[in-house]
Design a protein around this motif. Structure first.
Motif: not given
Length: 152
Positions: A30-35, A140-146
């Motif tokens: 939450s609080g992160v917006k990705t483009t 990839c998903s874990e890297f993004g969340a971390k």
């Protein structure tokens, strides 16, 4: 709201898939917006709108693509301050981490305004055209969340 930009270059779609999967992981925080933007579509005048820049490239002869290397050089000309970042690559078996390390070094040298907040991610592909190897996309998903948690 923390705004993250993921810029990638992809010839066969593997690095694009990795970029999109990293974005999915980031957007779970939450609080992160990705483009997510293909290198060909990037508008350098919009870079300052983002807090974080992630850069992805296929491994091309042991380094990032020429386009990504030029992009990093252009970031250095923007005099960015207090941005955070990370890098990722897709590679064939013998080239693990080569492009990532070179991108990290280039950023440290040319774009001192970007603080790398996570070690680079290298994702294995099967053959020149892919696909991404089994078991790699969850990384990839874990890297993004971390990475997104580091931004908070």
């Amino acid at each position: 709201m923390v705004k993250a930009l993921i810029v990638y270059e992809s010839k066969y779609g593997n690095t694009k898939l990795v970029a999109e999967t990293i974005a999915e992981g980031m957007n779970q925080v939450s609080g992160v917006k990705t483009t997510v933007v293909d290198l060909k579509e990037i508008d350098l005048s919009k870079i300052d709108d983002f807090d974080t820049i992630l850069i992805g490239s296929p491994n091309h002869m042991g380094a990032a693509t020429r386009g990504i290397r030029k992009f990093i050089d252009k970031l250095g000309e923007l005099k960015l301050q207090k941005k955070r970042g990370a890098v990722f690559d897709t590679y064939l078996a013998k080239d693990f981490g080569k492009a990532v390390k070179k991108m990290e070094n280039q950023i440290a040298e040319k774009v001192p305004g970007i603080l790398l907040i996570a070690p680079g991610l290298s994702i294995l592909v099967n053959g020149m055209k892919g696909p991404v190897s089994d078991g790699e996309l969850p990384k990839c998903s874990e890297f993004g969340a971390k990475t997104a948690r580091e931004l908070k």
